[in-house]
Design an enzyme around this catalytic site. Sequence first.
Site, PDB file in Angstrom:
ATOM      1  N   ILE A  45     -77.775  10.025 -11.216  1.00 52.25           N
ATOM      2  CA  ILE A  45     -78.359  10.291 -12.541  1.00 52.25           C
ATOM      3  C   ILE A  45     -78.578   8.958 -13.267  1.00 52.25           C
ATOM      4  CG2 ILE A  45     -77.887  11.322 -14.794  1.00 52.25           C
ATOM      5  CD1 ILE A  45     -76.547  13.664 -13.325  1.00 52.25           C
ATOM      6  N   LYS A  75     -64.391  17.589 -18.420  1.00 50.50           N
ATOM      7  CA  LYS A  75     -65.646  17.534 -19.182  1.00 50.50           C
ATOM      8  C   LYS A  75     -65.446  18.090 -20.593  1.00 50.50           C
ATOM      9  CE  LYS A  75     -68.494  15.697 -16.115  1.00 50.50           C
ATOM     10  NZ  LYS A  75     -68.744  14.239 -16.193  1.00 50.50           N
ATOM     11  N   LYS A  88     -78.276  17.491  -6.856  1.00 49.19           N
ATOM     12  CA  LYS A  88     -77.597  17.056  -5.629  1.00 49.19           C
ATOM     13  C   LYS A  88     -77.448  15.537  -5.618  1.00 49.19           C
ATOM     14  CE  LYS A  88     -77.562  18.218  -0.707  1.00 49.19           C
ATOM     15  NZ  LYS A  88     -76.736  17.091  -0.376  1.00 49.19           N
ATOM     16  N   THR A  89     -76.279  15.069  -6.018  1.00 47.03           N
ATOM     17  CA  THR A  89     -75.957  13.637  -5.993  1.00 47.03           C
ATOM     18  C   THR A  89     -74.696  13.473  -5.150  1.00 47.03           C
ATOM     19  OG1 THR A  89     -74.534  13.824  -7.919  1.00 47.03           O
ATOM     20  CG2 THR A  89     -76.839  13.276  -8.346  1.00 47.03           C
ATOM     21  N   ALA A 111     -71.696  12.476  -6.131  1.00 47.81           N
ATOM     22  CA  ALA A 111     -70.542  13.081  -6.810  1.00 47.81           C
ATOM     23  C   ALA A 111     -70.606  14.600  -6.716  1.00 47.81           C
ATOM     24  CB  ALA A 111     -70.501  12.640  -8.266  1.00 47.81           C
ATOM     25  N   TYR A 144     -65.350  24.180  -9.873  1.00 53.16           N
ATOM     26  CA  TYR A 144     -65.480  23.004 -10.746  1.00 53.16           C
ATOM     27  C   TYR A 144     -64.100  22.580 -11.272  1.00 53.16           C
ATOM     28  CZ  TYR A 144     -68.146  19.697 -13.562  1.00 53.16           C
ATOM     29  OH  TYR A 144     -68.670  18.541 -14.095  1.00 53.16           O
ATOM     30  N   VAL A 178     -63.195   1.529 -13.350  1.00 53.65           N
ATOM     31  CA  VAL A 178     -62.729   1.816 -14.717  1.00 53.65           C
ATOM     32  C   VAL A 178     -61.236   2.136 -14.800  1.00 53.65           C
ATOM     33  CG1 VAL A 178     -64.998   2.505 -15.603  1.00 53.65           C
ATOM     34  CG2 VAL A 178     -63.474   4.249 -14.601  1.00 53.65           C
TER      35      VAL A 178
HETATM   36  P1  NAD Z   1     -73.093   9.749  -8.475  1.00 57.61           P
HETATM   37  O1  NAD Z   1     -72.140   9.921  -7.357  1.00 57.61           O
HETATM   38  O2  NAD Z   1     -74.420   9.205  -8.158  1.00 57.61           O
HETATM   39  O3  NAD Z   1     -72.432   8.867  -9.633  1.00 57.61           O
HETATM   40  C1  NAD Z   1     -71.064   8.916  -9.930  1.00 57.61           C
HETATM   41  C2  NAD Z   1     -70.652   7.485 -10.209  1.00 57.61           C
HETATM   42  O4  NAD Z   1     -69.284   7.404 -10.658  1.00 57.61           O
HETATM   43  C3  NAD Z   1     -70.740   6.592  -8.952  1.00 57.61           C
HETATM   44  O5  NAD Z   1     -71.603   5.510  -9.188  1.00 57.61           O
HETATM   45  C4  NAD Z   1     -69.314   6.106  -8.754  1.00 57.61           C
HETATM   46  O6  NAD Z   1     -69.249   4.793  -8.254  1.00 57.61           O
HETATM   47  C5  NAD Z   1     -68.787   6.179 -10.184  1.00 57.61           C
HETATM   48  N1  NAD Z   1     -67.326   6.129 -10.226  1.00 57.61           N
HETATM   49  C6  NAD Z   1     -66.441   7.023  -9.704  1.00 57.61           C
HETATM   50  N2  NAD Z   1     -65.176   6.564  -9.879  1.00 57.61           N
HETATM   51  C7  NAD Z   1     -65.289   5.377 -10.537  1.00 57.61           C
HETATM   52  C8  NAD Z   1     -64.358   4.408 -10.986  1.00 57.61           C
HETATM   53  N3  NAD Z   1     -63.032   4.556 -10.798  1.00 57.61           N
HETATM   54  N4  NAD Z   1     -64.815   3.297 -11.610  1.00 57.61           N
HETATM   55  C9  NAD Z   1     -66.149   3.108 -11.809  1.00 57.61           C
HETATM   56  N5  NAD Z   1     -67.081   3.979 -11.396  1.00 57.61           N
HETATM   57  C10 NAD Z   1     -66.650   5.098 -10.760  1.00 57.61           C
HETATM   58  O7  NAD Z   1     -73.219  11.198  -9.154  1.00 57.61           O
HETATM   59  P2  NAD Z   1     -73.927  11.702 -10.508  1.00 57.61           P
HETATM   60  O8  NAD Z   1     -74.081  13.159 -10.322  1.00 57.61           O
HETATM   61  O9  NAD Z   1     -75.086  10.875 -10.825  1.00 57.61           O
HETATM   62  O10 NAD Z   1     -72.762  11.508 -11.584  1.00 57.61           O
HETATM   63  C11 NAD Z   1     -72.938  10.829 -12.811  1.00 57.61           C
HETATM   64  C12 NAD Z   1     -72.297  11.628 -13.942  1.00 57.61           C
HETATM   65  O11 NAD Z   1     -73.080  12.802 -14.170  1.00 57.61           O
HETATM   66  C13 NAD Z   1     -70.870  12.116 -13.664  1.00 57.61           C
HETATM   67  O12 NAD Z   1     -70.098  12.008 -14.847  1.00 57.61           O
HETATM   68  C14 NAD Z   1     -71.088  13.588 -13.340  1.00 57.61           C
HETATM   69  O13 NAD Z   1     -69.944  14.369 -13.589  1.00 57.61           O
HETATM   70  C15 NAD Z   1     -72.213  13.894 -14.303  1.00 57.61           C
HETATM   71  N6  NAD Z   1     -72.961  15.135 -14.041  1.00 57.61           N
HETATM   72  C16 NAD Z   1     -73.474  15.366 -12.805  1.00 57.61           C
HETATM   73  C17 NAD Z   1     -74.169  16.547 -12.563  1.00 57.61           C
HETATM   74  C18 NAD Z   1     -74.729  16.844 -11.196  1.00 57.61           C
HETATM   75  O14 NAD Z   1     -74.959  18.012 -10.890  1.00 57.61           O
HETATM   76  N7  NAD Z   1     -74.959  15.860 -10.362  1.00 57.61           N
HETATM   77  C19 NAD Z   1     -74.357  17.481 -13.593  1.00 57.61           C
HETATM   78  C20 NAD Z   1     -73.834  17.208 -14.848  1.00 57.61           C
HETATM   79  C21 NAD Z   1     -73.132  16.028 -15.063  1.00 57.61           C
END
Ligand code: NAD
Length: 264
Positions: free
Chosen positions: A21, A163, A193-194, A196, A156, A66
């Site tokens: 994202i 969250k 679909k990512t 995470a 979840y 982090v």
């Molecule tokens: P993603 O896997 O591409 O990104 C997740 C990121 O978190 C990665 O870059 C990873 O390196 C980072 N991360 C994890 N642990 C970490 C740490 N200890 N220190 C620093 N960075 C860390 O997946 P995404 O779906 O793009 O996730 C981004 C955000 O969007 C997340 O908070 C996720 O919960 C949220 N989100 C995702 C969805 C979805 O369906 N994909 C929907 C709603 C919200």
Amino acid sequence: MAGLMEGKRGLIMGVANNRSIAYGIAKALHAQGAEMAFTYQGEALHRRVEPIAAEFGSDLVLPCDVTDPDAMDAVFNVLKSKWGKLDFLVHAIGFSNKEELEGRYVDTTPGNFALTMNISVFSLTALAKRAEALMDDGGSILTLTYYGAEKVLPNYNVMGVAKAALEASVRYLASDLGPQKIRVNAISAGPIKTLAASGISDLREMLKWNEENAPLRKNVTIDEVGNSALYLLSDLSSGVTGEIHYVDSGYNIIGMKAMPKDAP
Ligand code: NAD
């Protein structure tokens, strides 16, 4: 409209690859002239994030886990010496052990509960505190949340609890930082679909359910999240803070989808 982010400098945290994202957000910001720095977590991601940063005209690529306060300090020290100020921060970070993103929430372990809350929730506050010191002219902070904060979704689990705490953090941070003209908002994105999201058991069913039941009858893309992020990170939303903005094809408004009268 072009140049909405011209002259603005910001930090993008959470790019893992070009399906992240955070990548969709960086793309939308770059198209409007933003200057960006990127962080990565761990050496394996360094190799992936560097070319992505280059794609957006940036060679400011810094390590940051982090869970490590010194690593967070180091990032903001570099930004201070390079830029002297910061206009926006994107927090697109979340983590929980995969084994606990299936089955029952009641089985969550204390260790994974604490880890999930630290990485997925507290990090926003820890980073906002550091960003505040560089946002003398105000700024915009954005995080990513999901509907599982409000309603129970299968698998979840502890991430939903995290969250919910993240969304509450957005409101408390918005109140604390508002007097300095620093805005804090979240986008509640529909399932995408990512990397995470692949950790959530039965993601495929979740995507199908959303697509079939959301008013727009489709799943959202990272570009759609990116465009809404552009609004929240630019001056277009100068009167908006503490908000949870849904980018979910409208799924959150539906109690029950209307059924065709003659459905079997
Ligand atoms: P993603 O896997 O591409 O990104 C997740 C990121 O978190 C990665 O870059 C990873 O390196 C980072 N991360 C994890 N642990 C970490 C740490 N200890 N220190 C620093 N960075 C860390 O997946 P995404 O779906 O793009 O996730 C981004 C955000 O969007 C997340 O908070 C996720 O919960 C949220 N989100 C995702 C969805 C979805 O369906 N994909 C929907 C709603 C919200």
